[in-house]
Scaffold this active site. Structure first.
Site, PDB file in Angstrom:
ATOM      1  N   CYS A 145       0.806  -1.220   0.000  1.00 30.80           N
ATOM      2  CA  CYS A 145       0.000   0.000   0.000  1.00 30.80           C
ATOM      3  C   CYS A 145       0.844   1.277   0.000  1.00 30.80           C
ATOM      4  O   CYS A 145       0.658   2.170  -0.828  1.00 30.80           O
ATOM      5  CB  CYS A 145      -0.994  -0.009   1.159  1.00 30.80           C
ATOM      6  SG  CYS A 145      -0.257   0.100   2.811  1.00 30.80           S
ATOM      7  N   HIS A 183      -2.801   1.249   6.723  1.00 31.36           N
ATOM      8  CA  HIS A 183      -3.155   1.179   5.301  1.00 31.36           C
ATOM      9  C   HIS A 183      -3.324   2.589   4.736  1.00 31.36           C
ATOM     10  O   HIS A 183      -3.822   3.485   5.411  1.00 31.36           O
ATOM     11  CB  HIS A 183      -4.444   0.386   5.088  1.00 31.36           C
ATOM     12  CG  HIS A 183      -4.715   0.095   3.637  1.00 31.36           C
ATOM     13  ND1 HIS A 183      -3.986  -0.821   2.920  1.00 31.36           N
ATOM     14  CD2 HIS A 183      -5.596   0.641   2.760  1.00 31.36           C
ATOM     15  CE1 HIS A 183      -4.421  -0.846   1.663  1.00 31.36           C
ATOM     16  NE2 HIS A 183      -5.388   0.035   1.547  1.00 31.36           N
ATOM     17  N   HIS A 224      -5.819   2.083  -4.582  1.00 29.58           N
ATOM     18  CA  HIS A 224      -4.841   1.555  -3.636  1.00 29.58           C
ATOM     19  C   HIS A 224      -4.409   0.146  -4.000  1.00 29.58           C
ATOM     20  O   HIS A 224      -4.986  -0.511  -4.863  1.00 29.58           O
ATOM     21  CB  HIS A 224      -5.431   1.568  -2.214  1.00 29.58           C
ATOM     22  CG  HIS A 224      -6.566   0.604  -2.012  1.00 29.58           C
ATOM     23  ND1 HIS A 224      -6.832   0.007  -0.796  1.00 29.58           N
ATOM     24  CD2 HIS A 224      -7.525   0.115  -2.852  1.00 29.58           C
ATOM     25  CE1 HIS A 224      -7.888  -0.783  -0.889  1.00 29.58           C
ATOM     26  NE2 HIS A 224      -8.320  -0.738  -2.115  1.00 29.58           N
TER      27      HIS A 224
END
Length: 342
Positions: free
Chosen positions: A257, A306, A318
Site C-alpha cells: 500500500c 493502510h 490503492h
C-alpha cells in the site's frame, strides 16, 4: 466326579478398568461427534481476510525497520570511508614526522654551544641552527596534527561500532517482522488449501470480478486534484491498476500500500517516507472526506497501517492486500481516519 464350583467372579479392579475404558471410548466417540465441523467457504474467507490485514500491518512495520536498516547501512558505510581516509592521512602525517626526525638526526646531535665553539664558520652554523629550530617547530606542529587525527579517528571508530551494533539489532528485528508476515500468509494459504478446488476457484473468481468491476465501473465524478503534483501522482498510480500486491514492494511492477503511494509521488518529483504511518505526516491533514481532492493520501485503521490515494466521488485507488491487485474501491470499505494533502 464333575466339579460344581461356581465360576470365579471378576475382581473389582478388573471391573473398574473395563468400566473406565468403556467410558473413555464413549467420551472419544462423543467428542468426535461434537467436533467443530469443517469451516464454510464464507468462514474461511473471513479468516483469510483477517490474516491478510494482519500481514499488511506487519508489512508496514517491516517497511519501517527496512528503511531504518538502509539508513544505518549508509551511515556505517560513510563512517567506514571516513575512518579509512583518516587512517591514510594519519599515516602520511607519521611518515612526514619520520622524515623530519631523520633529517634532524643527520645534522648531528651535538650541543649547539659546543658545535659553535668547534665551528670554523660561525655564520654557517647559525644558518644550520636556524634550520634545526624550524624543524623542531614543524615537528611540534606535526605531532599536534597527529594527536588531533588520532582523537578524530577514535571517535569515528566508536561511532561506527555503535552504528554496527544498532544495525545488527535492526536486522534481527527485520528478520522477526519477515517471519511474522510469512507466518500469517502461510496460515492464510493453509486455510485456503482446506477448501475444495472448486471452492478456491470460486473465491478467486469473486476476487477477480470485484477488482474488474471496481476498476471498470468506478465513477470518479469531476473531482480535481489539489495541485499539479497530486494530479501527476494520481495519474502514475492509475497506470498501475492491475499490478499485484506484494509485501515490501515499491514498484514498478508490484506494490504494497505505501509502496504504491510513495512510488506514485516519486513520479511527480516528490519524495515520501516509506511507511503509511510516516506518510501520514507528509503534508496537511484533511479530517473531512468531503474536503478530499484527487491525489490526496487517505489513511485507514486506528494504527494507520493502510494508505491509498483519493480518486474522487468516494473512491480510492490503492494496493489492497495480498492476493489482490491495484484497484479502485469505496472509501467506506475500511475505517477512514483522515487524508493528507502533500
Amino acid at each position: 466326579m464333575a466339579s460344581h464350583r461356581r465360576p470365579k467372579q471378576p475382581s473389582r479392579t478388573r471391573v473398574t478398568v473395563l468400566t473406565a475404558t468403556a467410558a473413555a471410548a464413549v467420551a472419544l466417540t462423543s467428542q468426535a461427534a461434537q467436533a467443530d465441523p469443517k469451516p464454510t467457504k464464507k468462514e474461511v474467507k473471513a479468516k483469510v481476510d483477517k490474516l491478510y490485514e494482519e500481514a499488511e500491518n506487519a508489512t508496514e512495520k517491516f517497511n519501517g525497520v527496512k528503511e531504518k536498516q538502509d539508513k544505518l547501512e549508509k551511515q556505517v558505510g560513510d563512517l567506514q570511508d571516513k575512518v579509512a581516509r583518516g587512517q591514510g592521512e594519519l599515516n602520511e602525517l607519521r611518515n612526514g614526522l619520520g622524515s623530519m626526525a631523520t633529517a634532524q638526526y643527520r645534522t648531528g646531535g651535538i650541543d649547539p654551544s659546543v658545535q659553535l665553539m668547534l665551528s670554523s664558520d660561525p655564520d654557517s652554523y647559525l644558518d644550520k641552527a636556524s634550520t634545526l629550530d624550524q624543524l623542531s617547530t614543524k615537528q611540534a606542529e606535526a605531532l599536534r596534527k597527529i594527536a588531533d587525527k588520532q582523537r578524530t579517528l577514535k571517535q569515528q571508530r566508536q561511532e561506527a561500532s555503535t552504528k554496527l551494533e544498532e544495525l545488527a539489532e535492526t536486522r534481527k528485528t527485520l528478520a522477526g517482522n519477515k517471519k511474522e508476515i510469512q507466518g500469517k500468509l502461510s496460515k492464510a494459504q493453509a486455510l485456503l488449501n482446506s477448501l475444495t478446488a472448486k471452492e478456491r476457484a470460486a473465491l478467486a473468481a469473486a476476487e477477480a470480478e470485484r477488482a474488474n468491476r471496481a476498476s471498470s465501473r468506478a465513477d470518479l465524478g469531476n473531482a480535481l486534484p489539489s495541485s499539479q503534483r497530486a494530479g501527476a501522482a494520481f495519474s502514475a498510480a492509475q497506470s498501475k491498476i492491475g499490478s499485484p500486491y506484494v509485501w515490501g514492494a515499491t514498484g514498478p511492477s508490484s506494490f504494497d500500500c505505501s509502496g504504491l503511494t510513495s512510488w506514485a509521488y516519486s513520479q511527480a518529483g516528490v519524495s515520501l517516507p516509506r511507511t503509511s504511518q510516516s506518510q501520514a505526516n507528509a503534508g496537511q491533514r484533511i479530517s473531512s472526506q468531503s474536503a478530499l481532492k484527487k491525489g490526496d493520501l487517505v489513511l485507514f485503521y486506528g494504527d494507520l497501517h493502510h494508505i491509498g490515494l483519493y480518486a474522487g466521488n468516494g473512491q480510492i485507488l490503492h494496493a489492497p492486500k495480498p492476493g489482490a491487485s491495484v484497484r479502485y474501491e469505496s472509501i467506506n470499505n475500511m475505517p477512514f481516519q483522515f487524508g493528507v494533502r502533500v
